[in-house]
Design a protein around this motif. Sequence first.
Motif, mmCIF file in Angstrom:
data_model
loop_
_atom_site.group_PDB
_atom_site.id
_atom_site.type_symbol
_atom_site.label_atom_id
_atom_site.label_comp_id
_atom_site.label_asym_id
_atom_site.label_seq_id
_atom_site.Cartn_x
_atom_site.Cartn_y
_atom_site.Cartn_z
ATOM 1 N N VAL A 1 0.858 -1.202 0.000
ATOM 2 C CA VAL A 1 0.000 0.000 0.000
ATOM 3 C C VAL A 1 0.889 1.246 0.000
ATOM 4 O O VAL A 1 0.661 2.197 -0.757
ATOM 5 N N LEU A 2 1.926 1.222 0.838
ATOM 6 C CA LEU A 2 2.875 2.349 0.865
ATOM 7 C C LEU A 2 3.615 2.464 -0.468
ATOM 8 O O LEU A 2 3.829 3.569 -0.976
ATOM 9 N N LEU B 1 -1.146 10.642 -3.156
ATOM 10 C CA LEU B 1 -1.238 10.888 -1.712
ATOM 11 C C LEU B 1 -2.167 9.923 -0.983
ATOM 12 O O LEU B 1 -1.895 9.530 0.149
ATOM 13 N N MET B 2 -3.260 9.546 -1.637
ATOM 14 C CA MET B 2 -4.312 8.843 -0.896
ATOM 15 C C MET B 2 -3.929 7.469 -0.337
ATOM 16 O O MET B 2 -4.404 7.101 0.736
ATOM 17 N N PRO B 3 -3.092 6.664 -1.022
ATOM 18 C CA PRO B 3 -2.734 5.381 -0.392
ATOM 19 C C PRO B 3 -2.078 5.557 0.978
ATOM 20 O O PRO B 3 -2.228 4.697 1.850
ATOM 21 N N LEU B 4 -1.363 6.683 1.171
ATOM 22 C CA LEU B 4 -0.735 6.931 2.480
ATOM 23 C C LEU B 4 -1.792 6.983 3.575
ATOM 24 O O LEU B 4 -1.552 6.598 4.718
ATOM 25 N N LEU C 1 3.442 5.539 -7.827
ATOM 26 C CA LEU C 1 2.653 6.574 -8.512
ATOM 27 C C LEU C 1 3.426 7.890 -8.577
ATOM 28 O O LEU C 1 3.379 8.592 -9.586
ATOM 29 N N THR D 1 2.525 1.745 -3.330
ATOM 30 C CA THR D 1 1.634 2.301 -4.361
ATOM 31 C C THR D 1 1.876 3.798 -4.494
ATOM 32 O O THR D 1 1.989 4.326 -5.601
ATOM 33 N N SER D 2 1.972 4.473 -3.349
ATOM 34 C CA SER D 2 2.237 5.921 -3.370
ATOM 35 C C SER D 2 3.577 6.217 -4.020
ATOM 36 O O SER D 2 3.692 7.128 -4.844
#
Lengths: 60, 489
Positions: free
Chosen positions: A41-42, B279-282, A48, A44-45
């Motif tokens: 999940v981290l 930003l949103m996954p954070l 991106l 992914t940021s």
Amino acid sequence: MHRWLVLVPMVAILGAPWFANRIEPRIFGMPFLLAWISGWVLCTSLVLWFVDSRETSADE
Amino acid sequence: MTTAVEFGEATIALGLMALTLVIAFVLSIRGRGAQSLEQWSVASRGFGSVLIFMLLAGEIYTTFTFLGGSGWAYARGAPAYYIIGYASVAYAASYWLLPAIWRRGVSWQVITQPDYFARAYDSPWLGRVVAIVGTCALIPYLVLQLKGLGILVSESSYGLIHADLAILLGTAALIVYVVLAGVRGSAYTAAFKDILVLCTVVGLGIALPYTLHGGIGPMFDTLIAKQPEFFVFPERGLSGTWYTSTILMTVFGFYMWPHTFGSVFAARSDAAFRRNAILMPLYQIILLFVFFIGFAAITAVPGLKGPDADLALLRVTRLSYGPWVMGLVGAAGLLTALVPGSLILMSTATILSRLITSSTGTDARGEVRIAQLMVPFVAALALFFVYRGGQTIVTLLLFAYAIVTQLFPAVLLTLLWPHRTNAMGAAAGMIAGLGVVAYTTMADVTLATILPSVTSHITDINIGVLALLVNIAVLALFTLATSGSRPAP
């Protein structure tokens, strides 16, 4: 081209039951499966951000 | 029998919640004067990127995150991990999806989801079908917010206020909030809510494992020693297949909510989507702390079964800390229900108002008035389903997603093959998909009960994905059966 890198964390999260369905090794005390999903999940940021910076510089 | 001590503790906790409610009202009433969802979306262009970020996260942190996430971690273990994964996959997918929808929407000058469908398929009646599907999906989403509100008020009152009365009180507060404040100042209220939620969830997520087990690692040591299979996906039921198919279903539906889809058209450029996607996954990492709270509750408050698992966070807080912490947690929870709840309630009322006024030619001011009149009726309908009960918060959201995801194939067709769009095919696909969802829900059947001899790798697939496959098959049949193509809209 870089845009396809976005698929890496997507596949890692979706494929967690096949890549990481176990408890050991524990990461920060957490079971491996939970650590794998939250780690990606981290990522992914990060991925991106990397893809966006490459695309932005290519546009300029 | 309530003791004087319990009465005093309940007064402190409820007093803190009431104070928070007043602050939320004041922030909303002092906000900007938008009177409709579209005005609010467009007005939000004037906010800075930090507030926009807060606003988007404000829609994401609902009672589902707060109570449902901890409840599922408590009751289900590993299957709850889908909650931390699905939004990140959706944000990654949004990198491709949202700019494409935005470009079409802006070129057609549409501002709502039904408008988009009506224009893409050159069919006003399809726009109305989409509005009805959107409303059907928003109702269970609203039901889970009201259910959460009831739990929060009842638990924070230390049992003084019965759950049924607590739901009524919570719903009344929500209606007053929507009618008085509309969607004014939502960004500031959302920011206030997020700061409160971040502090309480991270605080509790660290403090509870330390208080009850001596740390996060020792907590997992204890739980793994007792029940190691709890932290991996089982072979059957909520298995790995279920996890992956559920994430896929929620990713396809993530941007199909009427209010989310409509807000895409308010962006100034597609760069906004890319920035938010980064930003949103954070923001999802906070869910780790929600899970820690649920896991910590397993040994502290054992025996919460079925829908009662949603009480885990509040019960363990009440047991471990005093009424001041309980009041603070209750206040944060109250806002996670009120802010998204008001948006969902307004959105549903606005869609219904448009359905009524589209044939009568009412002006925008009249449309807003009718929407405000619809608010109590929509809330009453949601209350009816709350009192029918029996579902956990997560189950309710998955049901809502199974409905709203049925819009996805028709949206995808407008992006990939715009010249082959067929309104009859799109509507038939949606109705077929919804039929599968309705049948399996009402008859209480799963793929495993329909196909008992088939491997669980197939039968554990989320029923929403099965409905989606039926939807796509019907849409494809209609699209291929209609001769030739037409000019792209």
